[in-house]
Scaffold this active site. Sequence first.
Site, PDB file in Angstrom:
ATOM      1  N   GLY A   1      -6.410  -3.700  10.850  1.00  0.00           N
ATOM      2  CA  GLY A   1      -7.336  -2.835  11.741  1.00  0.00           C
ATOM      3  C   GLY A   1      -6.264  -2.641  12.892  1.00  0.00           C
ATOM      4  O   GLY A   1      -5.070  -2.282  12.881  1.00  0.00           O
TER       5      GLY A   1
ATOM      6  N   LYS B   1       3.707  -7.819  18.248  1.00  0.00           N
ATOM      7  CA  LYS B   1       3.834  -6.624  17.856  1.00  0.00           C
ATOM      8  C   LYS B   1       5.607  -6.333  17.898  1.00  0.00           C
ATOM      9  O   LYS B   1       6.091  -7.101  18.931  1.00  0.00           O
ATOM     10  CB  LYS B   1       3.300  -5.531  18.896  1.00  0.00           C
TER      11      LYS B   1
ATOM     12  N   HIS C   1       0.894  -1.107   0.037  1.00  0.00           N
ATOM     13  CA  HIS C   1       0.053  -0.055  -0.023  1.00  0.00           C
ATOM     14  C   HIS C   1       0.869   1.256   0.005  1.00  0.00           C
ATOM     15  O   HIS C   1       0.480   2.269   0.228  1.00  0.00           O
ATOM     16  CB  HIS C   1      -1.064  -0.061   0.969  1.00  0.00           C
ATOM     17  N   ASN C   2       2.013   1.154  -0.457  1.00  0.00           N
ATOM     18  CA  ASN C   2       2.842   2.389  -0.327  1.00  0.00           C
ATOM     19  C   ASN C   2       3.914   2.161  -1.855  1.00  0.00           C
ATOM     20  O   ASN C   2       4.985   1.390  -1.759  1.00  0.00           O
ATOM     21  CB  ASN C   2       4.160   2.597   0.752  1.00  0.00           C
TER      22      ASN C   2
ATOM     23  N   HIS D   1      -6.519   1.486   3.036  1.00  0.00           N
ATOM     24  CA  HIS D   1      -5.455   0.406   3.419  1.00  0.00           C
ATOM     25  C   HIS D   1      -5.582   0.175   5.061  1.00  0.00           C
ATOM     26  O   HIS D   1      -4.944  -0.777   5.391  1.00  0.00           O
ATOM     27  CB  HIS D   1      -4.283   0.785   3.113  1.00  0.00           C
ATOM     28  N   GLY D   2      -6.529   1.014   5.686  1.00  0.00           N
ATOM     29  CA  GLY D   2      -6.396   0.717   7.032  1.00  0.00           C
ATOM     30  C   GLY D   2      -7.370   1.862   7.893  1.00  0.00           C
ATOM     31  O   GLY D   2      -8.074   2.372   7.140  1.00  0.00           O
TER      32      GLY D   2
ATOM     33  N   MET E   1      -5.129  -4.296  17.112  1.00  0.00           N
ATOM     34  CA  MET E   1      -4.760  -5.527  17.760  1.00  0.00           C
ATOM     35  C   MET E   1      -6.070  -5.718  18.614  1.00  0.00           C
ATOM     36  O   MET E   1      -6.229  -6.981  18.987  1.00  0.00           O
ATOM     37  CB  MET E   1      -3.597  -5.596  18.564  1.00  0.00           C
TER      38      MET E   1
END
Lengths: 137, 473
Positions: B371, B472, B321-322, B396-397, B373
Site C-alpha cells: 500500500g 523511503k 510481481h514483474n 500487486h498494489g 506509507m
Amino acid sequence: MSWEHFEHGSDIGVRGIGRTVEEAFEQAAIALMAVVADVSLIGHSEKVEVRCDAPDLELLLVSWLNAVIYEMAVRKMLFSRFKVAMSGCSLSAVLFGESADPERHHAAVEAKGATVTALRVARDPGGQWVAQCVIDV
Amino acid sequence: MDPSSLSRHSDFEWWIDPAGKMRVPAIIYAGEDLIRGMDEKVREQLTNVATLPGIQRAAYAMPDAHWGYGFPIGGVAAFDPNEGGIISAGGVGFDISCGVRTMRTTLTMEELQRSKTELAEALFHGVPAGIGSTGAIHLDEHGMDEMLRGGAQWAVERGYGRPEDLDCIEEKGRAPGSKPECVSREAKKRQAHEMGTLGSGNHYLEVQRVAQIFDAAAADAFGLKQDAIVVTIHCGSRGLGHQVGTDYLKSMVVEGYRPIPDRELACAPIHSELGEHYLGAMRAATNCALANRQIITHLVRGAFGRVTPQVSLTLLYDVSHNTCKIERHAVNGETRELFVHRKGATRSFGPGNPDLPPGLREVGQPVLIGGTMGTESYVLVGTQESERLSFSSACHGAGRAMSRTQATKLWQGRKLVEELQERGILIRTRSYRGVAEEAPGAYKDVNAVAEAAEHAKLARRVVRLVPLICVKG
C-alpha cells in the site's frame, strides 16, 4: 526552447522543445533530470562525453536518454547542462554536472529507463522540434 | 473506463470480446467503481496484448490495472512457445522481479513502542536507500556472474540470511536458466556497487502491525496474530534489471517479432535467439532481485539485533510481481507448459500446489500487496479458482491515482512526515520531495483493490497491515 513533463499512469513523460532537433534532445534531457531533482540545485563543474546511435530519430531519443540515465547511475552524478551534436541518427554529447549529494540535491527518484511509450520526435506545425517519451521511475 | 462498453460476466469480471486481430478475449477483474477509475489505456493495451501470437485463454487485467508499457501494469498473459508464443520485455517491466518480502518478528507492540525511534534510525542507517547510495558488497566480474546464477541461494551461501529463508521464496530463491553471458557489461557495471540497496520511488522498507484479521485459519497458518509486528521490503533488481530491460526493449523494437500493433509491445518469439537471450538475461536479473532482497533481509536482522537483540525475524514469503515464469496450466482440458507474464501482478497459487513449501501448501500462497506509507498493506492467500480465472494471479498494489508532478503540487514532504508522525508513523527519508511524490493521497484505495481481488476469487484477504516505521529511498 523549453521542456515540460506530461502525465503517465504511474510514471512520468518528458518533453523537450527546440528550434533544432539537437536543442529538443538537450531540453528532453533537462526534463529527465528534473524528474530526478531540482535542476537549479545541480552544478556543472564536471563533464562526461557520450555517444550513441539508433536506426531512427525516435529510437535515438530513447538511446540518448538511456545514455544519460546510465552515466547518472554508474558515476553517481547528476547533470544540469547538455550539449548535443547529431549527424543523421548518430549523436555525440557532453554532459555537465556533479556528484550526487543527498543533502544538497534532495534527489526524489531514480530513473530506471527511457521507454518507447508516447515516443515522438517530430517538427510541430510551427516549425519547432518536439522530442518526448515516458520515463520509467 | 466506461463499464457499459464492456461485457459484464459478473460484478467483478468484465470482458472485451474478441474483435479485429484479437486472438482471445481480454478480461478485467474489478468492481464497477474501479473500472470507472481505470485508464482508457488499459483497454487499448490489453486489447493489443490479446493480438499477440501464442496467447492462451485471455489477456487479463487485475483490479489495480493501469497504463503501462505495452502491457498494462496489472496485466497477465500466458504464451505457448509451441504455438509461436512470444516473450516481451515490456510484459515483464524494467524493474525485473521487483517484488515484496514480508518477515514475521517476535517483537510485541509494547517493545516496539519503547524502541521505535531507535529502530527507525537503525533501519535507516543500516539499509542503503535513495539515489547514489551504494552497498557494502562490491562484485567483480566473476562474483557478479556467480550472483546472477545463484540469486538468494548465493546470498545465503555467503552468510546473508539463513538456509530456511529459501523455502519461503518463489523457486527457492533461485531462478533456473539464468545466463549471465546474456547480460550486458553496462548492466553489470550499473550493479557493481548496488547489492543490498533499496532504491527509490515507490520502494520502501516498513515495520507494520497486523491491524485486522479476515481469515483466522489462514492467518494462523501464516503465523500472523492480531497486533503482531512484521517487516516488509518492496524493491527489485536495481540498476542491473533496469539496464537489462533497457537493452532488450531496444533489441526487441529493432529486431523482434513483426507485425505488432504498437512498438512498445516489442517482443520476440520464445523459440528465437533473441527470445532465448532475453529469457537468460531476465532470469539473471531475477536472481539479482532475489539476492538483493535476501541481503536487505540480513541488514534488517542486523538493525533489529542492535536495537532489540532478543527479537528474531522469520520469512513469511517473497513474491515477485514483474516476471515471466514457466508454469504448467490447464488449457482446453490439457496441461501445458506456458510462459506466464505478470507485469505488476502477483502469482497466487492456491492450496495443494506442489510448488509451495510444506506449511503453505495446505493453505495456499501468501499474496503480498503493498500500500502506501500512510494507509495499509495486505496479505492475501491464493485460491484454487485463480488457476482457472487468471493463471493463478492476483493484484500487486494500489496503483497511482495521480502523477508525481501533481502530488508535489498538493503535498509538502516535510509537513507530510510531521503529520504521519502525529499518527504514529515514523518516516525516514533523504528526500522530502520523494515523500511528497509518494504521498498516500497520490495512490488509489488499496482496500478497494484487495476487496475486489477477493470478490473476483483471485485471492482471499488474510490480514490488513498498517505502517509504523517507513524507510523511503
